[in-house]
Design a protein around this motif. Structure first.
Motif, PDB file in Angstrom:
ATOM      1  N   VAL A  33       0.859  -1.142   0.169  1.00 47.72           N
ATOM      2  CA  VAL A  33       0.091  -0.066   0.194  1.00 47.72           C
ATOM      3  C   VAL A  33       0.855   1.163   0.029  1.00 47.72           C
ATOM      4  CG1 VAL A  33      -1.730   1.302   1.382  1.00 47.72           C
ATOM      5  CG2 VAL A  33      -1.913  -1.106   1.093  1.00 47.72           C
ATOM      6  N   PHE A  34       1.974   1.229   0.750  1.00 46.86           N
ATOM      7  CA  PHE A  34       2.860   2.163   0.800  1.00 46.86           C
ATOM      8  C   PHE A  34       3.387   2.715  -0.714  1.00 46.86           C
ATOM      9  CE2 PHE A  34       7.238   3.859   1.193  1.00 46.86           C
ATOM     10  CZ  PHE A  34       6.940   5.068   1.761  1.00 46.86           C
ATOM     11  N   PHE A  35       4.016   1.696  -1.077  1.00 42.30           N
ATOM     12  CA  PHE A  35       4.592   1.864  -2.521  1.00 42.30           C
ATOM     13  C   PHE A  35       3.400   2.179  -3.582  1.00 42.30           C
ATOM     14  CE2 PHE A  35       8.162  -0.718  -0.520  1.00 42.30           C
ATOM     15  CZ  PHE A  35       8.987   0.373  -0.750  1.00 42.30           C
ATOM     16  N   MET A  36       2.478   1.854  -3.439  1.00 43.27           N
ATOM     17  CA  MET A  36       1.316   2.091  -4.250  1.00 43.27           C
ATOM     18  C   MET A  36       0.978   3.664  -4.401  1.00 43.27           C
ATOM     19  SD  MET A  36      -1.171  -1.267  -4.598  1.00 43.27           S
ATOM     20  CE  MET A  36      -2.415  -0.288  -5.458  1.00 43.27           C
ATOM     21  N   VAL A  37       0.934   4.082  -2.883  1.00 44.89           N
ATOM     22  CA  VAL A  37       0.477   5.477  -2.578  1.00 44.89           C
ATOM     23  C   VAL A  37       1.495   6.363  -3.221  1.00 44.89           C
ATOM     24  CG1 VAL A  37      -0.089   6.944  -0.957  1.00 44.89           C
ATOM     25  CG2 VAL A  37      -1.093   4.666  -0.945  1.00 44.89           C
ATOM     26  N   THR A  38       2.790   6.046  -2.867  1.00 41.83           N
ATOM     27  CA  THR A  38       3.948   7.082  -3.149  1.00 41.83           C
ATOM     28  C   THR A  38       4.218   6.873  -4.719  1.00 41.83           C
ATOM     29  OG1 THR A  38       5.561   5.381  -2.515  1.00 41.83           O
ATOM     30  CG2 THR A  38       4.650   6.924  -0.866  1.00 41.83           C
ATOM     31  N   SER A  39       4.126   5.926  -5.464  1.00 42.03           N
ATOM     32  CA  SER A  39       4.573   5.932  -6.709  1.00 42.03           C
ATOM     33  C   SER A  39       3.621   6.883  -7.527  1.00 42.03           C
ATOM     34  CB  SER A  39       4.570   4.635  -7.508  1.00 42.03           C
ATOM     35  OG  SER A  39       3.147   4.025  -7.494  1.00 42.03           O
ATOM     36  N   THR A  40       3.947   7.157  -8.967  1.00 41.05           N
ATOM     37  CA  THR A  40       3.275   7.849  -9.701  1.00 41.05           C
ATOM     38  C   THR A  40       2.864   7.209 -11.188  1.00 41.05           C
ATOM     39  OG1 THR A  40       3.011  10.042 -10.839  1.00 41.05           O
ATOM     40  CG2 THR A  40       5.399   9.198 -10.593  1.00 41.05           C
ATOM     41  N   TYR A  41       1.834   7.519 -11.806  1.00 37.97           N
ATOM     42  CA  TYR A  41       1.436   6.820 -12.762  1.00 37.97           C
ATOM     43  C   TYR A  41       1.339   7.679 -13.819  1.00 37.97           C
ATOM     44  CZ  TYR A  41       0.698   2.700  -9.746  1.00 37.97           C
ATOM     45  OH  TYR A  41       0.887   1.631  -9.153  1.00 37.97           O
ATOM     46  N   LEU A  42       1.454   9.019 -13.652  1.00 39.49           N
ATOM     47  CA  LEU A  42       1.168  10.209 -14.449  1.00 39.49           C
ATOM     48  C   LEU A  42       2.392  10.477 -15.633  1.00 39.49           C
ATOM     49  CD1 LEU A  42      -0.158  12.721 -12.274  1.00 39.49           C
ATOM     50  CD2 LEU A  42      -1.392  11.071 -13.630  1.00 39.49           C
ATOM     51  N   ASN A  43       3.614   9.848 -15.475  1.00 40.82           N
ATOM     52  CA  ASN A  43       4.870   9.745 -16.096  1.00 40.82           C
ATOM     53  C   ASN A  43       4.881   8.740 -17.494  1.00 40.82           C
ATOM     54  OD1 ASN A  43       7.124  10.444 -17.527  1.00 40.82           O
ATOM     55  ND2 ASN A  43       8.324  10.159 -15.729  1.00 40.82           N
ATOM     56  N   LEU A  44       4.108   8.967 -18.311  1.00 41.74           N
ATOM     57  CA  LEU A  44       3.866   7.802 -19.281  1.00 41.74           C
ATOM     58  C   LEU A  44       5.173   7.636 -19.959  1.00 41.74           C
ATOM     59  CD1 LEU A  44       0.397   8.504 -20.715  1.00 41.74           C
ATOM     60  CD2 LEU A  44       1.108   7.013 -18.836  1.00 41.74           C
TER      61      LEU A  44
END
Length: 146
Positions: A33-44
């Motif tokens: 959960v920590f890594f999912m929340v802190t990662s970004t998916y906007l940089n395609l």
């Protein structure tokens, strides 16, 4: 044999303690959960969709081939594609793409739809670019910083 007069006490060994996996699973779920929340998916660009050139010196001349190799098409809330403040119809836009591709094969088209733009208007612009033969086409989305 034992002598009947002697007495010996035999202690039972305690059973081996079982190792529980529940705390380890809890920690792993918390980390997930920590890594999912802190990662970004906007940089395609994290997932390369196009093979990049190995030698940067070979890639540089393509981007500086000439002025006007990039077109920014904005789509307003009314659904009209706009180039440099001038509204254009789809056939005129397609003719512009064909004209620019003849002068520069490295044409890059950026499409910037507004948040209230109609999806059909975006699809029409993308279809016109595809029919004209544009291969470097991107849809750009602006985000508001909070």
């Amino acid at each position: 044999m034992q002598d009947p007069g002697t007495f010996s006490l035999a202690r039972h060994r305690p059973p081996k303690a079982l190792i529980s996996l529940v705390p380890m699973i809890d920690v792993m779920l918390i980390l997930l959960v920590f890594f999912m929340v802190t990662s970004t998916y906007l940089n395609l660009d994290m997932i390369p969709a196009v093979k990049r050139a190995d030698d940067p010196s070979q890639a540089a001349p393509q981007s500086t081939e000439g002025a006007g190799t990039t077109l920014m098409i904005r789509i307003g809330a009314d659904g009209i594609p706009t180039l440099r403040g001038v509204g254009m119809e789809t056939p005129a836009l397609e003719a512009l793409f064909i004209d620019r591709l003849q002068s520069s094969s490295a044409l890059r088209v950026l499409v910037l739809p507004s948040g209230a733009a109609n999806m059909q208007a975006l699809v029409s612009v993308l279809d016109a670019a595809t029919r004209a033969g544009v291969t470097n086409l991107r849809v750009v989305r602006l985000e508001v910083a909070e």
